[in-house]
Design a protein around this motif. Sequence first.
Motif, PDB file in Angstrom:
ATOM      1  N   GLU A 304       0.830  -1.209   0.000  1.00 43.34           N
ATOM      2  CA  GLU A 304       0.000   0.000   0.000  1.00 43.34           C
ATOM      3  C   GLU A 304       0.867   1.263   0.000  1.00 43.34           C
ATOM      4  O   GLU A 304       0.584   2.231  -0.725  1.00 43.34           O
ATOM      5  CB  GLU A 304      -0.924  -0.005   1.221  1.00 43.34           C
ATOM      6  CG  GLU A 304      -2.002  -1.080   1.200  1.00 43.34           C
ATOM      7  CD  GLU A 304      -1.467  -2.450   1.554  1.00 43.34           C
ATOM      8  OE1 GLU A 304      -0.295  -2.518   2.012  1.00 43.34           O
ATOM      9  OE2 GLU A 304      -2.186  -3.445   1.369  1.00 43.34           O
ATOM     10  N   LYS A 305       1.939   1.246   0.791  1.00 44.44           N
ATOM     11  CA  LYS A 305       2.803   2.424   0.826  1.00 44.44           C
ATOM     12  C   LYS A 305       3.553   2.601  -0.493  1.00 44.44           C
ATOM     13  O   LYS A 305       3.769   3.730  -0.956  1.00 44.44           O
ATOM     14  CB  LYS A 305       3.796   2.306   1.982  1.00 44.44           C
ATOM     15  CG  LYS A 305       4.638   3.548   2.212  1.00 44.44           C
ATOM     16  CD  LYS A 305       5.565   3.390   3.401  1.00 44.44           C
ATOM     17  CE  LYS A 305       4.766   3.303   4.686  1.00 44.44           C
ATOM     18  NZ  LYS A 305       5.670   3.269   5.880  1.00 44.44           N
ATOM     19  N   GLU A 310       4.158   5.646  -5.497  1.00 41.94           N
ATOM     20  CA  GLU A 310       4.102   5.667  -6.958  1.00 41.94           C
ATOM     21  C   GLU A 310       3.072   6.662  -7.459  1.00 41.94           C
ATOM     22  O   GLU A 310       3.292   7.363  -8.454  1.00 41.94           O
ATOM     23  CB  GLU A 310       3.775   4.261  -7.475  1.00 41.94           C
ATOM     24  CG  GLU A 310       3.837   4.137  -8.998  1.00 41.94           C
ATOM     25  CD  GLU A 310       3.550   2.721  -9.460  1.00 41.94           C
ATOM     26  OE1 GLU A 310       3.539   2.497 -10.679  1.00 41.94           O
ATOM     27  OE2 GLU A 310       3.342   1.843  -8.596  1.00 41.94           O
ATOM     28  N   ALA A 311       1.936   6.758  -6.763  1.00 42.40           N
ATOM     29  CA  ALA A 311       0.915   7.732  -7.159  1.00 42.40           C
ATOM     30  C   ALA A 311       1.409   9.155  -6.973  1.00 42.40           C
ATOM     31  O   ALA A 311       1.177  10.036  -7.816  1.00 42.40           O
ATOM     32  CB  ALA A 311      -0.354   7.497  -6.344  1.00 42.40           C
ATOM     33  N   ASP A 317       5.205  13.994 -11.704  1.00 43.57           N
ATOM     34  CA  ASP A 317       5.615  13.964 -13.115  1.00 43.57           C
ATOM     35  C   ASP A 317       4.645  14.725 -13.990  1.00 43.57           C
ATOM     36  O   ASP A 317       5.042  15.440 -14.919  1.00 43.57           O
ATOM     37  CB  ASP A 317       5.731  12.514 -13.593  1.00 43.57           C
ATOM     38  CG  ASP A 317       6.930  11.811 -12.984  1.00 43.57           C
ATOM     39  OD1 ASP A 317       7.838  12.524 -12.517  1.00 43.57           O
ATOM     40  OD2 ASP A 317       6.954  10.572 -12.971  1.00 43.57           O
ATOM     41  N   ASP A 318       3.349  14.607 -13.711  1.00 47.83           N
ATOM     42  CA  ASP A 318       2.348  15.333 -14.495  1.00 47.83           C
ATOM     43  C   ASP A 318       2.439  16.839 -14.269  1.00 47.83           C
ATOM     44  O   ASP A 318       2.227  17.637 -15.182  1.00 47.83           O
ATOM     45  CB  ASP A 318       0.946  14.833 -14.144  1.00 47.83           C
ATOM     46  CG  ASP A 318       0.734  13.376 -14.536  1.00 47.83           C
ATOM     47  OD1 ASP A 318       1.493  12.888 -15.410  1.00 47.83           O
ATOM     48  OD2 ASP A 318      -0.160  12.726 -13.962  1.00 47.83           O
ATOM     49  N   ILE A 319       2.777  17.220 -13.035  1.00 54.94           N
ATOM     50  CA  ILE A 319       2.845  18.658 -12.730  1.00 54.94           C
ATOM     51  C   ILE A 319       4.039  19.306 -13.413  1.00 54.94           C
ATOM     52  O   ILE A 319       3.944  20.396 -13.995  1.00 54.94           O
ATOM     53  CB  ILE A 319       2.889  18.868 -11.207  1.00 54.94           C
ATOM     54  CG1 ILE A 319       1.566  18.422 -10.567  1.00 54.94           C
ATOM     55  CG2 ILE A 319       3.182  20.331 -10.871  1.00 54.94           C
ATOM     56  CD1 ILE A 319       1.572  18.511  -9.052  1.00 54.94           C
TER      57      ILE A 319
END
Length: 348
Positions: A304-305, A310-311, A317-319
């Motif tokens: 989960e961590k 990764e999220a 990366d998108d920003i």
Amino acid sequence: MGNTTSCCVSSSPKHRRNNHSRLEPYRPEPELSREDTGCNLQHISDRENLDDLPMEYNPSDHPRASTIFLSKSQTDVPLPNKRVREKRKSLYINHHYPGPVRRKYSSCSTIFLDDSTVSQPNLKYTIKCVALAIYYHIKNRDVDGRMLVDIFDEKLHPLTKSELPPDYEKHDPEQKQIYRFVRTLFSAAQLTAECAIVTLVYLERLLTYAEIDISPSNWKRIVLGAILLASKVWDDQAVWNVDYCQILKDITVEDMNELERQFLELLQFNINVPSSVYAKYYFDLRSMAEANNLSFPLEPLSREKAQKLEAISRLCDDIYKDLRKQAKKRSVSADNLAVVRWCPAIIS
């Protein structure tokens, strides 16, 4: 119209324009001083630059200046007693009993990480580090007779109705006492770990600007004022002064208001904390914790961590994707110019 003198043309030949030039040559007028113009405003070029100031004098403003608590923690006791001090401090803070302690190392199958980052610090251990930094401030304070501010004196403005002992200012508080006081305020007011770091920034800024020292007789009110101000600056839903009166039963709202007002005046209303200064204090707290065996708890990286990390990485990366496109180099290195290129020969 028959008059030879007019407002546009002078009758004196010395002031008549040349036939070949319509404009007179420019003659710069002598510059007027600020006293002549009556303007005493300071020019922007004359203002003090932070880079020109000695970095040791403004650690809470300059990102490259060394923090005060870190330097005081490194000059605590002589070297022969260092191991004894570190052992006692580790046993107290971490609540560990004597025995072999195995250090956790990462491997190919297991990665150990702590849950504290610069953007999301661990609340419990951040408060412990801040309490330890305050302890070093009190223990290694300067005894050169610095100025005392009455608003911070607990004898003049007590936090409780119980009478203080006569030699109250002669006994330094223990780390446990400082930690309990800070933890009580943070737990009751539901403050964040970032607020604890900003509290330490404001505390050192107060000691630097006002040229005062934190001592056994004023440390509680100085810490209270720093927490009060940091909670209002950092948190979106700030805690009101009347709420602190519910935590500290014997203090009045008027006393809290006066404490906040004088704290701001001594800070010269400088409540700005740059991100670089915040990061410096965070990493210096971690360095001090590591030097005093106050290590952040390591836990194996779970699925989960890992998905959460990764999220977060994908979001970053998108920003910054567009920023990376704009930052691409348009120049070519000299190494690329040495590449042999084939071109058809032209025979004339």
